[in-house]
Design an enzyme around this catalytic site. Structure first.
Site, mmCIF file in Angstrom:
data_model
loop_
_atom_site.group_PDB
_atom_site.id
_atom_site.type_symbol
_atom_site.label_atom_id
_atom_site.label_comp_id
_atom_site.label_asym_id
_atom_site.label_seq_id
_atom_site.Cartn_x
_atom_site.Cartn_y
_atom_site.Cartn_z
ATOM 1 N N GLY A 11 41.226 84.889 -58.881
ATOM 2 C CA GLY A 11 40.341 86.120 -59.010
ATOM 3 C C GLY A 11 40.484 86.700 -57.680
ATOM 4 O O GLY A 11 40.464 86.383 -56.640
ATOM 5 N N ASP A 57 42.037 76.287 -68.150
ATOM 6 C CA ASP A 57 40.920 77.061 -68.635
ATOM 7 C C ASP A 57 39.481 76.075 -68.339
ATOM 8 O O ASP A 57 39.893 75.201 -68.997
ATOM 9 C CB ASP A 57 41.146 77.543 -70.089
ATOM 10 N N LYS A 90 31.571 81.050 -73.739
ATOM 11 C CA LYS A 90 31.912 79.941 -73.521
ATOM 12 C C LYS A 90 32.451 79.608 -72.077
ATOM 13 O O LYS A 90 32.104 78.544 -71.788
ATOM 14 C CB LYS A 90 33.124 79.781 -74.751
ATOM 15 N N THR A 91 33.151 80.433 -71.391
ATOM 16 C CA THR A 91 33.327 80.300 -70.127
ATOM 17 C C THR A 91 32.236 79.961 -69.338
ATOM 18 O O THR A 91 32.284 79.036 -68.502
ATOM 19 C CB THR A 91 34.020 81.474 -69.702
ATOM 20 N N GLY A 101 29.880 67.918 -65.336
ATOM 21 C CA GLY A 101 30.046 66.691 -65.655
ATOM 22 C C GLY A 101 31.058 66.050 -64.420
ATOM 23 O O GLY A 101 31.005 65.004 -64.270
ATOM 24 N N TYR A 144 27.637 88.112 -70.931
ATOM 25 C CA TYR A 144 27.799 87.855 -69.623
ATOM 26 C C TYR A 144 26.473 87.398 -68.895
ATOM 27 O O TYR A 144 26.251 86.573 -68.186
ATOM 28 C CB TYR A 144 28.660 89.077 -68.706
ATOM 29 N N LYS A 148 25.490 83.730 -67.906
ATOM 30 C CA LYS A 148 25.267 83.376 -66.449
ATOM 31 C C LYS A 148 23.766 82.726 -66.372
ATOM 32 O O LYS A 148 23.567 81.874 -65.623
ATOM 33 C CB LYS A 148 25.409 84.589 -65.724
ATOM 34 N N HIS A 180 41.056 93.955 -59.585
ATOM 35 C CA HIS A 180 41.742 94.390 -60.361
ATOM 36 C C HIS A 180 41.803 95.943 -60.661
ATOM 37 O O HIS A 180 40.530 96.367 -60.756
ATOM 38 C CB HIS A 180 41.646 93.760 -61.875
#
Length: 314
Positions: A11, A57, A90-91, A101, A144, A148, A180
């Site tokens: 990214g 992912d 989810k991300t 983990g 978002y 976060k 982007h």
């Protein structure tokens, strides 16, 4: 040599971080699912013997033996994170769980790239790390913002319950090459519109303020945070404290691009914060006097040059 995992490494920010880590002689695994990342951003590194690019992912567990983890994976612009808000949450949440983990199992230090969006539309100005924020939990930006915020909670809980070695930094508006071109963020929007001679769209009257940080300054802050003493876990603001109105930004970009673009105004989006400015006292104190070095005009010139090349290639 450290072995380092960077999620979201292809990214905008992740690619600059990978560049810096490779230059410093580290062995880097770059993880990305290419939703907003792009192989183009790291293609010059692919042949490097200590760089590994993996399509993955972070919603799914990942296993590797590393010393450090930079968790940057998550779409960060409204256009992208609102495209699939459930996936965005989810991300942030499942990605944090999976990376924490991993850090717990292999005893790696892990840094969470959090965001100034945890402050929402702030009632405190400038924002200090002790401010809890003013966030709408059911708005269009909440996938978002709250994702976060939840990730920060998970980081603290893994630290307190399992003694995971964590770092949390809150990133304020950042810009630079590898953005982007259609990400909907104000700097890229304005530059692309100016270079194409299109009207520059300002939402509201343009009096809302932002503090714009060049990506190299952010990467320096992230690396200093990762290498800071174990007892300093953050959160820490990483941003540029110099405040500009959106109208001033548009006028500066028109000047630097020598564009014929006109400024037009449209309605302000829901939950768009009116002010955003970091208090970076803590970063200065704890991160070897870290502060941004690249001022707005210098950074914009570099970013405009990148987008000119992008337009010429396309």
């Amino acid at each position: 040599m450290k072995r380092i995992l960077v999620t979201g490494g292809a990214g905008f920010i992740g690619s600059h971080l990978c560049d810096r880590l490779i230059r410093e002689g580290n062995d880097v695994i770059c993880l990305d699912n290419y939703f907003t990342g792009n192989k183009r951003n790291v293609e010059h590194l692919i042949s490097h013997p200590y760089f590994e690019l993996v399509r993955h992912d972070v919603i799914q567990p990942y296993f590797a033996e590393v010393d450090q983890i930079y968790n940057l994976a998550c779409p960060a612009s409204p256009v992208h994170y609102q495209y699939n808000p459930i996936k965005t949450t989810k991300t942030s949440v499942m990605g944090a769980i999976n990376m924490l983990g991993l850090a717990k199992r292999i005893k790696a230090r892990i840094l969470q790239a959090s965001t100034s969006e945890v402050y929402g539309d702030p009632n405190v100005h400038p924002q200090t790390e002790s401010y809890w924020g003013h966030v709408n939990p059911i708005g269009i930006r909440s996938c978002y913002d709250e994702g976060k915020r939840c990730a920060e909670t998970l980081f603290m809980d893994y630290h307190n319950q399992n003694q995971v070695d964590i770092k949390i930094m809150r990133i304020f508006n950042t810009y630079g090459p590898n953005m982007h071109p259609n990400d909907g963020r104000v700097v890229s929007n304005f530059i692309m519109q100016a270079l194409r001679g299109e009207d520059i769209t300002i939402y509201g009257d343009g009096s809302q303020t932002r503090s714009f940080q060049y990506v190299d300054d952010l990467v320096e802050g992230a690396i200093r945070m990762m290498s800071s003493p174990k007892e300093f876990i953050g959160p820490v603001n990483i941003g540029n404290p110099y405040e500009f109105t959106i109208l001033e930004l548009a006028q500066k970009i028109i000047e630097l691009t020598q564009s014929t673009s006109k400024i037009i105004h449209e309605a302000l989006p829901m939950d768009d914060p009116m002010q955003r400015q970091p208090d970076i006292s803590l970063a200065k104190e704890k991160l070897n006097n870290w502060e941004p070095k690249i001022q707005l005009e210098e950074g914009l010139i570099k970013t405009i040059h990148y987008f000119k090349g992008f337009i010429e290639e396309s």
